[in-house]
Design a protein around this motif. Structure first.
Motif, PDB file in Angstrom:
ATOM      1  N   LEU A  82       0.649  -1.244  -0.225  1.00  0.00           N
ATOM      2  CA  LEU A  82      -0.077   0.043   0.045  1.00  0.00           C
ATOM      3  C   LEU A  82       1.338   1.379   0.538  1.00  0.00           C
ATOM      4  O   LEU A  82       0.904   2.200  -0.447  1.00  0.00           O
ATOM      5  CB  LEU A  82      -0.399  -0.011   1.131  1.00  0.00           C
ATOM      6  N   LEU A  83       1.658   0.973   0.582  1.00  0.00           N
ATOM      7  CA  LEU A  83       2.823   2.498   1.010  1.00  0.00           C
ATOM      8  C   LEU A  83       4.198   2.738   0.262  1.00  0.00           C
ATOM      9  O   LEU A  83       4.553   3.495   0.274  1.00  0.00           O
ATOM     10  CB  LEU A  83       3.048   3.017   2.438  1.00  0.00           C
ATOM     11  N   GLY A  84       4.324   1.071  -0.286  1.00  0.00           N
ATOM     12  CA  GLY A  84       5.567   1.430  -1.170  1.00  0.00           C
ATOM     13  C   GLY A  84       7.019   0.229  -0.642  1.00  0.00           C
ATOM     14  O   GLY A  84       6.308   0.627   0.612  1.00  0.00           O
ATOM     15  N   PRO A  85       8.134   0.282  -1.329  1.00  0.00           N
ATOM     16  CA  PRO A  85       8.737  -0.297  -0.252  1.00  0.00           C
ATOM     17  C   PRO A  85       9.980   0.316   0.253  1.00  0.00           C
ATOM     18  O   PRO A  85      10.288   1.536   0.048  1.00  0.00           O
ATOM     19  CB  PRO A  85       9.930  -0.804  -1.416  1.00  0.00           C
ATOM     20  N   PHE A  86      10.770   0.290   1.831  1.00  0.00           N
ATOM     21  CA  PHE A  86      10.915   0.679   2.964  1.00  0.00           C
ATOM     22  C   PHE A  86      12.808   0.001   2.853  1.00  0.00           C
ATOM     23  O   PHE A  86      12.381  -0.911   2.480  1.00  0.00           O
ATOM     24  CB  PHE A  86      10.708   0.155   4.071  1.00  0.00           C
ATOM     25  N   ASP A  87      13.229   0.768   3.035  1.00  0.00           N
ATOM     26  CA  ASP A  87      14.658   0.475   2.969  1.00  0.00           C
ATOM     27  C   ASP A  87      15.351  -0.834   3.586  1.00  0.00           C
ATOM     28  O   ASP A  87      15.700  -1.383   3.747  1.00  0.00           O
ATOM     29  CB  ASP A  87      15.679   1.704   2.834  1.00  0.00           C
ATOM     30  N   VAL A  88      14.779  -0.382   5.053  1.00  0.00           N
ATOM     31  CA  VAL A  88      14.538  -0.996   6.464  1.00  0.00           C
ATOM     32  C   VAL A  88      13.431  -1.797   7.249  1.00  0.00           C
ATOM     33  O   VAL A  88      12.562  -0.516   7.294  1.00  0.00           O
ATOM     34  CB  VAL A  88      15.823  -0.400   7.316  1.00  0.00           C
ATOM     35  N   TRP A  89      13.581  -2.921   7.651  1.00  0.00           N
ATOM     36  CA  TRP A  89      12.722  -2.866   8.590  1.00  0.00           C
ATOM     37  C   TRP A  89      13.107  -3.083  10.330  1.00  0.00           C
ATOM     38  O   TRP A  89      13.851  -3.984  10.104  1.00  0.00           O
ATOM     39  CB  TRP A  89      11.389  -4.065   8.783  1.00  0.00           C
ATOM     40  N   GLU A  90      12.761  -2.741  11.468  1.00  0.00           N
ATOM     41  CA  GLU A  90      13.078  -3.812  12.527  1.00  0.00           C
ATOM     42  C   GLU A  90      11.882  -3.724  13.322  1.00  0.00           C
ATOM     43  O   GLU A  90      11.331  -2.454  13.581  1.00  0.00           O
ATOM     44  CB  GLU A  90      14.084  -2.222  13.065  1.00  0.00           C
ATOM     45  N   ILE A  91      11.375  -5.010  14.111  1.00  0.00           N
ATOM     46  CA  ILE A  91      10.573  -5.747  14.449  1.00  0.00           C
ATOM     47  C   ILE A  91      11.413  -6.167  15.691  1.00  0.00           C
ATOM     48  O   ILE A  91      11.969  -6.558  15.906  1.00  0.00           O
ATOM     49  CB  ILE A  91       9.852  -6.633  13.776  1.00  0.00           C
ATOM     50  N   CYS A  92      10.309  -6.146  17.376  1.00  0.00           N
ATOM     51  CA  CYS A  92      11.054  -6.332  18.688  1.00  0.00           C
ATOM     52  C   CYS A  92       9.701  -7.174  18.809  1.00  0.00           C
ATOM     53  O   CYS A  92       8.521  -6.433  18.602  1.00  0.00           O
ATOM     54  CB  CYS A  92      10.847  -4.924  19.466  1.00  0.00           C
ATOM     55  N   PRO A  93      10.279  -8.213  19.171  1.00  0.00           N
ATOM     56  CA  PRO A  93       9.004  -9.680  18.925  1.00  0.00           C
ATOM     57  C   PRO A  93       8.878  -9.761  20.628  1.00  0.00           C
ATOM     58  O   PRO A  93       8.321 -10.565  21.083  1.00  0.00           O
ATOM     59  CB  PRO A  93       9.859 -10.479  18.364  1.00  0.00           C
ATOM     60  N   HIS A  94       9.767  -9.095  20.875  1.00  0.00           N
ATOM     61  CA  HIS A  94       8.928  -9.199  22.984  1.00  0.00           C
ATOM     62  C   HIS A  94       8.034  -7.787  23.521  1.00  0.00           C
ATOM     63  O   HIS A  94       7.841  -7.193  22.772  1.00  0.00           O
ATOM     64  CB  HIS A  94      10.946  -8.064  23.422  1.00  0.00           C
ATOM     65  N   ALA A  95       8.001  -8.639  24.757  1.00  0.00           N
ATOM     66  CA  ALA A  95       7.049  -7.770  25.956  1.00  0.00           C
ATOM     67  C   ALA A  95       8.222  -6.936  26.717  1.00  0.00           C
ATOM     68  O   ALA A  95       8.894  -7.226  26.823  1.00  0.00           O
ATOM     69  CB  ALA A  95       6.746  -8.926  26.441  1.00  0.00           C
ATOM     70  N   GLU A  96       7.587  -6.144  26.505  1.00  0.00           N
ATOM     71  CA  GLU A  96       8.197  -5.251  27.891  1.00  0.00           C
ATOM     72  C   GLU A  96       8.859  -6.111  29.107  1.00  0.00           C
ATOM     73  O   GLU A  96       9.686  -5.037  29.450  1.00  0.00           O
ATOM     74  CB  GLU A  96       7.328  -3.992  28.685  1.00  0.00           C
ATOM     75  N   GLN A  97       8.903  -6.928  29.697  1.00  0.00           N
ATOM     76  CA  GLN A  97       8.723  -8.073  31.378  1.00  0.00           C
ATOM     77  C   GLN A  97      10.246  -8.224  30.407  1.00  0.00           C
ATOM     78  O   GLN A  97      11.136  -8.509  30.880  1.00  0.00           O
ATOM     79  CB  GLN A  97       8.386  -8.194  31.838  1.00  0.00           C
ATOM     80  N   ASP A  98      10.679  -8.385  28.723  1.00  0.00           N
ATOM     81  CA  ASP A  98      11.945  -9.027  28.950  1.00  0.00           C
ATOM     82  C   ASP A  98      13.080  -8.456  29.177  1.00  0.00           C
ATOM     83  O   ASP A  98      14.378  -8.919  28.776  1.00  0.00           O
ATOM     84  CB  ASP A  98      11.316  -9.721  27.279  1.00  0.00           C
TER      85      ASP A  98
END
Length: 178
Positions: A82-98
Protein backbone atom coordinates in the motif's frame (compact mmCIF):
# COMPACT_ATOMS: atom_id res chain seq x y z
CA UNK A 1 21.01 15.99 18.68
CA UNK A 2 20.65 19.18 16.70
CA UNK A 3 21.52 19.19 13.02
CA UNK A 4 23.66 21.93 11.58
CA UNK A 5 22.23 21.48 8.08
CA UNK A 6 19.05 19.90 6.80
CA UNK A 7 21.12 18.07 4.19
CA UNK A 8 22.40 15.87 7.03
CA UNK A 9 19.03 14.05 7.12
CA UNK A 10 19.56 10.77 5.28
CA UNK A 11 16.72 8.61 6.67
CA UNK A 12 13.28 8.98 8.16
CA UNK A 13 12.14 6.03 10.20
CA UNK A 14 8.51 5.54 11.15
CA UNK A 15 6.56 3.72 13.80
CA UNK A 16 4.10 1.41 12.04
CA UNK A 17 0.86 1.25 14.04
CA UNK A 18 -0.85 4.58 14.62
CA UNK A 19 1.73 6.40 12.48
CA UNK A 20 1.88 4.80 9.03
CA UNK A 21 -1.24 2.67 9.34
CA UNK A 22 -4.36 2.80 11.47
CA UNK A 23 -3.64 1.03 14.74
CA UNK A 24 -5.37 -2.34 15.03
CA UNK A 25 -4.03 -3.86 18.28
CA UNK A 26 -2.03 -7.05 17.68
CA UNK A 27 -3.02 -7.08 14.02
CA UNK A 28 -2.18 -10.31 12.24
CA UNK A 29 -4.62 -9.78 9.35
CA UNK A 30 -3.30 -7.97 6.27
CA UNK A 31 -6.88 -7.20 5.19
CA UNK A 32 -7.19 -4.84 8.18
CA UNK A 33 -4.24 -2.67 7.12
CA UNK A 34 -5.35 0.88 6.35
CA UNK A 35 -2.84 3.66 5.64
CA UNK A 36 -2.98 6.82 7.71
CA UNK A 37 -4.09 9.87 5.73
CA UNK A 38 -1.25 11.32 3.68
CA UNK A 39 1.22 8.52 4.49
CA UNK A 40 1.79 7.44 0.87
CA UNK A 41 2.37 11.00 -0.34
CA UNK A 42 4.86 11.69 2.47
CA UNK A 43 6.77 8.48 1.77
CA UNK A 44 6.78 9.09 -1.99
CA UNK A 45 8.17 12.59 -1.38
CA UNK A 46 10.96 11.31 0.85
CA UNK A 47 11.89 8.59 -1.64
CA UNK A 48 11.90 11.10 -4.52
CA UNK A 49 14.26 13.30 -2.47
CA UNK A 50 16.65 10.37 -2.01
CA UNK A 51 15.94 10.00 1.71
CA UNK A 52 15.83 6.42 2.98
CA UNK A 53 12.70 5.21 4.76
CA UNK A 54 12.27 2.56 7.40
CA UNK A 55 9.88 1.09 9.91
CA UNK A 56 10.63 0.60 13.61
CA UNK A 57 7.89 -1.40 15.35
CA UNK A 58 7.31 -3.02 18.72
CA UNK A 59 5.31 -6.22 18.18
CA UNK A 60 4.85 -7.63 21.68
CA UNK A 61 1.89 -9.68 20.44
CA UNK A 62 4.48 -12.21 19.24
CA UNK A 63 5.86 -12.71 22.77
CA UNK A 64 2.32 -12.84 24.14
CA UNK A 65 1.30 -15.53 21.68
CA UNK A 66 -1.41 -13.35 20.13
CA UNK A 67 0.23 -13.20 16.68
CA UNK A 68 3.03 -15.08 14.98
CA UNK A 69 6.14 -13.75 13.25
CA UNK A 70 4.47 -14.89 10.01
CA UNK A 71 1.39 -12.79 10.82
CA UNK A 72 3.60 -9.74 11.34
CA UNK A 73 5.46 -10.44 8.08
CA UNK A 74 2.12 -10.68 6.21
CA UNK A 75 0.92 -7.38 7.67
CA UNK A 76 4.27 -5.74 6.86
CA UNK A 77 4.03 -7.01 3.27
CA UNK A 78 0.60 -5.39 3.00
CA UNK A 79 2.01 -2.14 4.39
CA UNK A 80 4.66 -2.19 1.64
CA UNK A 81 2.06 -3.06 -1.01
CA UNK A 82 0.00 0.00 0.00
CA UNK A 83 2.77 2.46 0.86
CA UNK A 84 5.73 1.35 -1.25
CA UNK A 85 9.03 -0.31 -0.35
CA UNK A 86 10.99 0.58 2.77
CA UNK A 87 14.77 0.48 2.92
CA UNK A 88 14.83 -1.15 6.34
CA UNK A 89 12.46 -2.86 8.77
CA UNK A 90 13.18 -3.42 12.47
CA UNK A 91 10.69 -5.41 14.55
CA UNK A 92 10.93 -6.10 18.29
CA UNK A 93 9.09 -9.35 19.10
CA UNK A 94 9.61 -9.03 22.86
CA UNK A 95 7.26 -8.16 25.71
CA UNK A 96 8.00 -5.21 27.97
CA UNK A 97 9.10 -7.46 30.84
CA UNK A 98 11.72 -9.17 28.64
CA UNK A 99 14.11 -6.26 29.18
CA UNK A 100 15.54 -6.40 25.66
CA UNK A 101 17.66 -3.66 24.08
CA UNK A 102 15.41 -3.34 21.04
CA UNK A 103 11.94 -2.54 22.40
CA UNK A 104 11.16 1.17 22.15
CA UNK A 105 11.98 3.38 24.05
CA UNK A 106 15.33 1.53 24.00
CA UNK A 107 17.52 2.64 21.08
CA UNK A 108 18.33 -0.82 19.67
CA UNK A 109 16.05 -0.85 16.63
CA UNK A 110 16.97 2.71 15.64
CA UNK A 111 20.68 1.93 15.93
CA UNK A 112 20.28 -1.32 13.96
CA UNK A 113 18.34 0.45 11.21
CA UNK A 114 20.99 3.16 10.93
CA UNK A 115 23.76 0.55 10.85
CA UNK A 116 21.97 -1.30 8.00
CA UNK A 117 21.56 1.99 6.13
CA UNK A 118 25.22 2.89 6.63
CA UNK A 119 24.49 6.16 8.42
CA UNK A 120 24.94 7.56 11.90
CA UNK A 121 21.88 8.00 14.10
CA UNK A 122 22.38 11.77 13.95
CA UNK A 123 21.46 11.54 10.25
CA UNK A 124 18.10 9.92 11.02
CA UNK A 125 14.75 10.89 12.43
CA UNK A 126 11.98 8.73 13.87
CA UNK A 127 8.34 9.78 13.58
CA UNK A 128 5.83 8.10 15.87
CA UNK A 129 2.62 8.51 17.82
CA UNK A 130 3.74 7.81 21.39
CA UNK A 131 6.48 8.88 23.76
CA UNK A 132 8.35 5.57 23.38
CA UNK A 133 8.97 6.41 19.72
CA UNK A 134 10.49 9.80 20.56
CA UNK A 135 12.40 8.24 23.45
CA UNK A 136 13.96 5.60 21.20
CA UNK A 137 15.03 8.25 18.70
CA UNK A 138 16.61 10.45 21.34
CA UNK A 139 18.29 7.54 23.12
CA UNK A 140 19.92 6.59 19.81
CA UNK A 141 21.00 10.15 18.99
CA UNK A 142 18.38 10.68 16.27
CA UNK A 143 15.64 13.30 16.10
CA UNK A 144 12.20 12.26 17.33
CA UNK A 145 8.94 13.78 16.12
CA UNK A 146 5.64 13.03 17.81
CA UNK A 147 2.43 12.95 15.75
CA UNK A 148 -0.24 12.56 18.43
CA UNK A 149 -3.33 10.41 18.00
CA UNK A 150 -6.23 9.95 20.45
CA UNK A 151 -4.15 7.32 22.31
CA UNK A 152 -1.17 9.65 22.84
CA UNK A 153 -1.01 10.73 26.48
CA UNK A 154 -0.88 14.45 27.33
CA UNK A 155 2.43 14.02 29.17
CA UNK A 156 3.96 12.45 26.04
CA UNK A 157 2.95 15.51 24.00
CA UNK A 158 4.26 17.85 26.70
CA UNK A 159 7.57 15.96 26.86
CA UNK A 160 8.26 15.89 23.12
CA UNK A 161 10.58 18.51 21.65
CA UNK A 162 9.00 18.28 18.19
CA UNK A 163 5.25 17.75 17.77
CA UNK A 164 3.36 17.80 14.47
CA UNK A 165 -0.30 17.52 13.54
CA UNK A 166 0.29 14.95 10.79
CA UNK A 167 3.02 13.14 8.85
CA UNK A 168 3.47 15.91 6.27
CA UNK A 169 3.91 18.49 9.03
CA UNK A 170 6.36 16.17 10.81
CA UNK A 171 8.55 15.91 7.70
CA UNK A 172 8.22 19.67 7.26
CA UNK A 173 9.60 20.17 10.77
CA UNK A 174 12.58 17.96 9.90
CA UNK A 175 13.27 19.87 6.72
CA UNK A 176 13.04 23.18 8.60
CA UNK A 177 15.29 22.04 11.48
CA UNK A 178 18.48 24.05 11.90
Amino acid sequence: MERSETSDLRAVLFDRDGTLVVDVPYNGDPDLVQPMPGAKDVLDGLRAAGIATGVISNQSGIARGLITPGDVASVNAKVEELLGPFDVWEICPHAEQDGCACRKPAPGMVLNACRKLGISASQAALIGDIGADVGAAEAAGAVGVLVPTPVTRAEEVAGARLVAADLASAVGLLQAAP
